[in-house]
Write a protein that holds these residues in place. Sequence first.
Motif, PDB file in Angstrom:
ATOM      1  N   ILE A 178     -38.982 -19.629 -47.096  1.00 54.13           N
ATOM      2  CA  ILE A 178     -39.717 -18.686 -47.932  1.00 54.13           C
ATOM      3  C   ILE A 178     -39.247 -17.267 -47.727  1.00 54.13           C
ATOM      4  CG2 ILE A 178     -42.034 -17.822 -48.510  1.00 54.13           C
ATOM      5  CD1 ILE A 178     -43.093 -20.418 -47.201  1.00 54.13           C
ATOM      6  N   TRP A 179     -38.837 -16.936 -46.484  1.00 53.10           N
ATOM      7  CA  TRP A 179     -38.567 -15.537 -46.190  1.00 53.10           C
ATOM      8  C   TRP A 179     -37.397 -15.377 -45.230  1.00 53.10           C
ATOM      9  CZ3 TRP A 179     -39.459 -13.179 -41.253  1.00 53.10           C
ATOM     10  CH2 TRP A 179     -39.950 -14.066 -40.289  1.00 53.10           C
ATOM     11  N   THR A 180     -36.896 -14.167 -45.174  1.00 48.46           N
ATOM     12  CA  THR A 180     -35.858 -13.775 -44.227  1.00 48.46           C
ATOM     13  C   THR A 180     -36.170 -12.368 -43.749  1.00 48.46           C
ATOM     14  OG1 THR A 180     -33.465 -13.472 -43.906  1.00 48.46           O
ATOM     15  CG2 THR A 180     -34.365 -12.844 -46.034  1.00 48.46           C
ATOM     16  N   ALA A 181     -35.575 -11.975 -42.620  1.00 51.21           N
ATOM     17  CA  ALA A 181     -35.791 -10.630 -42.101  1.00 51.21           C
ATOM     18  C   ALA A 181     -34.502  -9.819 -42.056  1.00 51.21           C
ATOM     19  CB  ALA A 181     -36.399 -10.681 -40.689  1.00 51.21           C
ATOM     20  N   ASP A 182     -33.362 -10.477 -42.243  1.00 50.78           N
ATOM     21  CA  ASP A 182     -32.090  -9.758 -42.142  1.00 50.78           C
ATOM     22  C   ASP A 182     -31.016 -10.611 -42.808  1.00 50.78           C
ATOM     23  OD1 ASP A 182     -30.037  -8.047 -41.534  1.00 50.78           O
ATOM     24  OD2 ASP A 182     -29.957  -8.534 -39.402  1.00 50.78           O
ATOM     25  N   VAL A 183     -30.470 -10.138 -43.918  1.00 48.61           N
ATOM     26  CA  VAL A 183     -29.483 -10.929 -44.653  1.00 48.61           C
ATOM     27  C   VAL A 183     -28.631  -9.987 -45.496  1.00 48.61           C
ATOM     28  CG1 VAL A 183     -31.015 -11.304 -46.637  1.00 48.61           C
ATOM     29  CG2 VAL A 183     -29.214 -12.953 -46.153  1.00 48.61           C
ATOM     30  N   THR A 184     -27.367 -10.295 -45.636  1.00 47.14           N
ATOM     31  CA  THR A 184     -26.517  -9.487 -46.498  1.00 47.14           C
ATOM     32  C   THR A 184     -26.850  -9.797 -47.961  1.00 47.14           C
ATOM     33  OG1 THR A 184     -24.775 -11.152 -46.624  1.00 47.14           O
ATOM     34  CG2 THR A 184     -24.661  -9.567 -44.801  1.00 47.14           C
ATOM     35  N   PRO A 185     -26.554  -8.879 -48.868  1.00 48.11           N
ATOM     36  CA  PRO A 185     -26.805  -9.162 -50.288  1.00 48.11           C
ATOM     37  C   PRO A 185     -26.084 -10.420 -50.770  1.00 48.11           C
ATOM     38  CG  PRO A 185     -26.466  -6.815 -49.976  1.00 48.11           C
ATOM     39  CD  PRO A 185     -26.158  -7.467 -48.654  1.00 48.11           C
ATOM     40  N   GLU A 186     -24.882 -10.678 -50.239  1.00 48.43           N
ATOM     41  CA  GLU A 186     -24.137 -11.874 -50.655  1.00 48.43           C
ATOM     42  C   GLU A 186     -24.856 -13.147 -50.195  1.00 48.43           C
ATOM     43  OE1 GLU A 186     -21.727  -8.369 -50.713  1.00 48.43           O
ATOM     44  OE2 GLU A 186     -22.838  -9.279 -49.056  1.00 48.43           O
ATOM     45  N   LEU A 212     -28.099  -2.303 -48.002  1.00 51.52           N
ATOM     46  CA  LEU A 212     -27.878  -1.955 -49.402  1.00 51.52           C
ATOM     47  C   LEU A 212     -26.990  -0.739 -49.540  1.00 51.52           C
ATOM     48  CD1 LEU A 212     -31.451  -2.547 -50.865  1.00 51.52           C
ATOM     49  CD2 LEU A 212     -29.480  -4.071 -50.922  1.00 51.52           C
ATOM     50  N   ASN A 213     -26.975   0.110 -48.504  1.00 51.14           N
ATOM     51  CA  ASN A 213     -26.126   1.296 -48.548  1.00 51.14           C
ATOM     52  C   ASN A 213     -24.683   1.000 -48.166  1.00 51.14           C
ATOM     53  OD1 ASN A 213     -25.934   4.144 -49.058  1.00 51.14           O
ATOM     54  ND2 ASN A 213     -25.824   4.498 -46.853  1.00 51.14           N
ATOM     55  N   GLY A 214     -24.388  -0.284 -47.879  1.00 51.26           N
ATOM     56  CA  GLY A 214     -22.995  -0.663 -47.659  1.00 51.26           C
ATOM     57  C   GLY A 214     -22.580  -0.805 -46.220  1.00 51.26           C
ATOM     58  N   ARG A 215     -23.506  -1.233 -45.336  1.00 48.60           N
ATOM     59  CA  ARG A 215     -23.134  -1.386 -43.927  1.00 48.60           C
ATOM     60  C   ARG A 215     -21.948  -2.335 -43.767  1.00 48.60           C
ATOM     61  NH1 ARG A 215     -27.173  -4.476 -40.030  1.00 48.60           N
ATOM     62  NH2 ARG A 215     -28.505  -2.631 -40.217  1.00 48.60           N
ATOM     63  N   TYR A 216     -21.931  -3.423 -44.561  1.00 47.39           N
ATOM     64  CA  TYR A 216     -20.862  -4.413 -44.451  1.00 47.39           C
ATOM     65  C   TYR A 216     -19.933  -4.413 -45.658  1.00 47.39           C
ATOM     66  CZ  TYR A 216     -23.816  -6.165 -40.688  1.00 47.39           C
ATOM     67  OH  TYR A 216     -24.579  -6.270 -39.542  1.00 47.39           O
ATOM     68  N   SER A 217     -19.972  -3.343 -46.439  1.00 47.32           N
ATOM     69  CA  SER A 217     -19.086  -3.277 -47.612  1.00 47.32           C
ATOM     70  C   SER A 217     -18.386  -1.921 -47.685  1.00 47.32           C
ATOM     71  CB  SER A 217     -19.896  -3.539 -48.893  1.00 47.32           C
ATOM     72  OG  SER A 217     -20.991  -2.657 -48.997  1.00 47.32           O
ATOM     73  N   ASN A 218     -17.953  -1.457 -46.511  1.00 45.18           N
ATOM     74  CA  ASN A 218     -17.180  -0.208 -46.424  1.00 45.18           C
ATOM     75  C   ASN A 218     -17.897   0.981 -47.064  1.00 45.18           C
ATOM     76  OD1 ASN A 218     -14.951  -1.504 -45.139  1.00 45.18           O
ATOM     77  ND2 ASN A 218     -14.287  -2.281 -47.135  1.00 45.18           N
ATOM     78  N   GLY A 219     -19.215   1.019 -46.881  1.00 42.70           N
ATOM     79  CA  GLY A 219     -19.979   2.148 -47.379  1.00 42.70           C
ATOM     80  C   GLY A 219     -20.223   2.150 -48.876  1.00 42.70           C
ATOM     81  N   ILE A 220     -19.875   1.058 -49.566  1.00 44.23           N
ATOM     82  CA  ILE A 220     -20.096   0.972 -51.019  1.00 44.23           C
ATOM     83  C   ILE A 220     -21.463   0.337 -51.251  1.00 44.23           C
ATOM     84  CG2 ILE A 220     -19.266   0.017 -53.187  1.00 44.23           C
ATOM     85  CD1 ILE A 220     -16.472  -0.073 -51.930  1.00 44.23           C
TER      86      ILE A 220
END
Length: 507
Positions: A178-186, A212-220
């Motif tokens: 039902i829920w998560t606490a930490d997940v990448t958008p992908e 959402l501010n891009g921690r794992y997407s090079n700041g994008i």
Amino acid sequence: MTVELINAKPPEIDHWPDLIPLSAPSLPGLDPSLLPGWAGEYAHALAAETETSPELAVGMILATCSSTAARSLRVELNEGHSEPCNLWIVAALPPGNRKSAVQAAATAPLVSWEQNQASALNAEINRVSSERMTMEARAKELRAKSAKEKGESRAREFAQEVADIEANLPDVPKPPQIWTADVTPERLGALLAEQNECMAWLSSEGGIFELLNGRYSNGIPNLDLVLKAHSGDADRVDRGSRPAVFLKNPLLTIGLSPQPDVLRGLSSKPGFRGRGLLGRFLYLLPPSLIGYRKLTPNPVPKYLTENYAAGIYAMLNWQPEESSEGANIPHTLRLSSAAAEEHHAFALHIEGQMRPGGKLGNFTDWAGKSPGAALRLAGVLHAIRHAHGTPWSTEIPKETMDSALSIMATITQHSLAALDLMGADSDTGEAKVVWDWICRTRNERFTLRNAFEALKGTFQRVKNLQPAIDILEERGYIKVVRIPNEGPGRPPSPLICVRPEIVETWQ
């Protein structure tokens, strides 16, 4: 700076500028009784047990109930306009306020329900997994034979057998999540696809904003899926070498209880305000009760905890409708005529407040979504009231809409303060830290060095403290008196004097 100089008669200060308020506005409280029955009773008891402001418990319980209602319900305003029941709620409090305890208690039924479902599926998962491994081993063996076979016809037969086996590989059941606490958008896209396109992000931290501010997407910034999952818009998630995920109606509930400093400056993040991310949240800024708590045990009565869990379980066990094609679709909640009139009056009021110069004129990104948020709230409250029945079989009454609009009235004031906070710079927040220390200690005169020694847990160096002192002086709270150096060595630490009218209120 000597003790004698600090205790001496304060220096004459000719002029004090107008006082510009530094503290946040006084915000209204949120009455737990606005939540129906078992949810309101539990919110009241949970706030009492944890000695926290009721807004925190109400916010997190609303998020939990929303995560269950969104799986099965939508609210229809009129033909062509309906809203899902997923809410995005942020209740921000400083550290030490037992946010994690409240969050854990509010979400505990979700955790236990998931565990029970996983246990019930365990035997079936093991059986299907074994069957699949056997079929994969058989396909591997046939593929090897096909590769070694010299006769073309026989090789094609082996290859066809492999294709048939792989086409009929059984899918291993996945326990409901039902829920998560930490997940990448992908990964969120994959989770939504696996879980009937409905998921909740519930956390006592604000890490979602960094992701959402891009921690794992090079700041994008990576906002598309999350924005679409607020309203249920279709999306496609491409995941590199793996097959794309197609989502027809993704829905995401969010319930966060971060520190207020997490919110500070969010308006400056690329796309956060301009693309409407921040305008989708319902904000609460509960007051901290630290320093005023009794610290005596006051546990939630067992029957209230059981009633709360039973209500959540009942909502999770609702069965959705089926379309003519056999797909799951949510049940539709409809408003009574009186509830529809109340909502229309609210929407008209908000519309007028968004005019230039109106109270909401600078917050149209948030205010424009508030009538829809009120509908969603009414849907969640109706779901709570009829958790043990079928809420779609009865209209949402005026009384439930009135409760939703009362909650929205409080949330509106909190949200405007939160949006102001998001535009504030970090120096203003640090100035509040210094001013809180001044008010606690009631020192009408002290040196910059005194302040640093008391606050060095927050400020690593004196130069880090200086911007906060400058803001307090600019706003008329203090005056900084530079003491001339009368001998060799470094000059004395500046003397800081508190505004006399404020000192008088301490008496």
